[in-house]
Design a protein around this motif. Structure first.
Motif, PDB file in Angstrom:
ATOM      1  N   ASP A 172       0.813  -1.107   0.027  1.00  0.00           N
ATOM      2  CA  ASP A 172       0.035   0.073  -0.056  1.00  0.00           C
ATOM      3  C   ASP A 172       0.921   1.293   0.142  1.00  0.00           C
ATOM      4  N   PHE A 173       1.868   1.137   0.906  1.00  0.00           N
ATOM      5  CA  PHE A 173       2.913   2.613   0.764  1.00  0.00           C
ATOM      6  C   PHE A 173       3.681   2.532  -0.359  1.00  0.00           C
ATOM      7  N   GLN A 174       4.024   1.349  -0.825  1.00  0.00           N
ATOM      8  CA  GLN A 174       4.611   1.614  -2.219  1.00  0.00           C
ATOM      9  C   GLN A 174       3.604   2.188  -3.378  1.00  0.00           C
ATOM     10  N   ALA A 175       2.586   1.713  -3.355  1.00  0.00           N
ATOM     11  CA  ALA A 175       1.494   2.162  -4.364  1.00  0.00           C
ATOM     12  C   ALA A 175       1.115   3.515  -4.292  1.00  0.00           C
ATOM     13  N   ARG A 176       1.072   4.144  -2.822  1.00  0.00           N
ATOM     14  CA  ARG A 176       0.704   5.351  -2.827  1.00  0.00           C
ATOM     15  C   ARG A 176       2.042   6.445  -3.055  1.00  0.00           C
ATOM     16  N   ASN A 177       3.289   5.753  -3.129  1.00  0.00           N
ATOM     17  CA  ASN A 177       4.286   6.635  -3.140  1.00  0.00           C
ATOM     18  C   ASN A 177       5.418   6.446  -4.177  1.00  0.00           C
ATOM     19  N   PRO A 178       4.845   6.484  -5.423  1.00  0.00           N
ATOM     20  CA  PRO A 178       5.735   6.038  -6.449  1.00  0.00           C
ATOM     21  C   PRO A 178       6.799   6.884  -6.719  1.00  0.00           C
ATOM     22  N   GLU A 179       6.696   8.039  -6.191  1.00  0.00           N
ATOM     23  CA  GLU A 179       8.046   9.058  -6.678  1.00  0.00           C
ATOM     24  C   GLU A 179       8.946   8.517  -5.800  1.00  0.00           C
ATOM     25  N   LEU A 180       8.636   8.169  -4.300  1.00  0.00           N
ATOM     26  CA  LEU A 180       9.887   7.969  -3.274  1.00  0.00           C
ATOM     27  C   LEU A 180      10.510   6.527  -3.459  1.00  0.00           C
ATOM     28  N   ILE A 181       9.496   5.616  -4.233  1.00  0.00           N
ATOM     29  CA  ILE A 181       9.984   4.426  -4.377  1.00  0.00           C
ATOM     30  C   ILE A 181      11.105   4.594  -5.655  1.00  0.00           C
ATOM     31  N   ALA A 182      10.665   5.508  -6.792  1.00  0.00           N
ATOM     32  CA  ALA A 182      11.738   5.648  -7.682  1.00  0.00           C
ATOM     33  C   ALA A 182      12.990   6.234  -7.289  1.00  0.00           C
ATOM     34  N   MET A 183      12.843   7.067  -6.145  1.00  0.00           N
ATOM     35  CA  MET A 183      14.048   7.822  -5.722  1.00  0.00           C
ATOM     36  C   MET A 183      14.963   6.627  -4.743  1.00  0.00           C
ATOM     37  N   LEU A 184      14.226   5.924  -4.045  1.00  0.00           N
ATOM     38  CA  LEU A 184      14.942   4.931  -3.398  1.00  0.00           C
ATOM     39  C   LEU A 184      15.705   3.743  -4.353  1.00  0.00           C
ATOM     40  N   ARG A 185      15.115   3.610  -5.333  1.00  0.00           N
ATOM     41  CA  ARG A 185      15.749   2.710  -6.230  1.00  0.00           C
ATOM     42  C   ARG A 185      16.867   3.544  -7.157  1.00  0.00           C
ATOM     43  N   ARG A 186      16.754   4.696  -7.301  1.00  0.00           N
ATOM     44  CA  ARG A 186      17.884   5.679  -7.623  1.00  0.00           C
ATOM     45  C   ARG A 186      18.934   5.512  -6.770  1.00  0.00           C
TER      46      ARG A 186
END
Length: 281
Positions: A172-186
């Motif tokens: 749920d958190f991943q789905a609601r925060n796609p930009e944050l997840i992308a930043m974490l991947r970077r």
């Protein structure tokens, strides 16, 4: 320490500065005012992981966060890491900041470093916060973390990270925060693979479970209810062995409670660190 120490500015990052100890330069940040508090992040992470917690505590604490050696903007030291390397770095920064004694908080690998620091330099610690960290692994838990270490050492970084996302954060958190997840991947992609594996080895092969009863300072233990690695069983194990400790299991949370639940973590820390009951210094 006999090595030369010097401070230098690192202008590219929000108030961060650097401290050079011999051949290692450590990127760190001091923020807030009040009682000294040192916060240590986990493997493959960086000082900004504490940002959500630190900004909520900066009115009451002088907070030192830093990039572990091999991480973030600190020196990418090659070769084998030992936990006392991390302990020495943390103490050098605390000394540099003028922290004679301080509260200490560690997350995951940072929690192991904090345990070691409390066991070897207990006179420096006022109160200790152990977040989503490990102790007393079972044989099965040791086997699973050893398998992840072997994959990392073989260079299988990508699948390790993809698998870790669901261990760290709820869907749920991943789905609601796609930009944050992308930043974490970077940010993860910026990690040096050898440094990551070297730090992960310390996480995988270190366990102070048999020594925890030697910790005599007030301790808060907390983890996520659904944390698969730093699980509630381990948190209870630590709580049972550290006399007078507090235990909190965060409902519905997985491993990355600093990222998904900074308000809850900050509230727990403020309540615990602000209390004077049981303090010895």
């Amino acid at each position: 320490m006999g090595a030369a120490i010097q401070a230098a500015r690192a202008p590219q990052q929000h108030g961060a500065t650097s401290l050079t100890i011999g051949d290692v330069t450590l990127n760190y940040r001091l923020q807030g005012s009040g009682t000294p508090l040192v916060c240590i992040h986990g493997v493959g992470s960086y000082l900004e992981a504490w940002e959500g917690v630190a900004e909520r505590l900066a009115d009451q604490f002088r907070i030192l966060t830093f990039d572990l050696r091999g991480h973030g903007r600190s020196t990418k030291v090659q070769g084998r890491y030992e936990i006392d390397d991390f302990v020495g770095d943390a103490l050098a920064l605390a000394d540099h900041a003028g922290f004679e004694t301080f509260h200490l908080a560690g997350f995951s690998l940072g929690g192991l470093i904090a345990q070691r620091l409390a066991l070897t330099h207990q006179e420096r610690i006022r109160r200790l916060v152990l977040l989503a960290t490990v102790a007393g692994r079972t044989e099965d838990e040791r086997a699973r973390v050893a398998a992840r270490l072997a994959a990392l050492q073989a260079g299988d970084r990508g699948s390790h990270y993809d698998a870790s996302l669901s261990r760290w954060l709820t869907e749920d958190f991943q789905a609601r925060n796609p930009e944050l997840i992308a930043m974490l991947r970077r940010r993860n992609a910026e990690n040096d693979p050898e440094c990551y594996a070297a730090a992960y080895r310390v996480l995988a092969q270190t366990d102070f479970g048999g020594l925890l009863d030697q910790i005599r300072v007030p301790v808060l233990v907390a983890t996520g209810e659904e944390d698969a690695a730093s699980n509630p069983r381990m948190a209870r194990y630590m709580h049972e062995r550290i006399g007078g400790s507090e235990l909190h299991i965060l409902p519905g949370m997985r491993h990355s409670i600093l990222t998904e639940a900074p308000e809850q973590v900050a509230a727990l820390m403020r309540g615990f660190l602000g209390s004077r009951s049981g303090d010895t210094r």
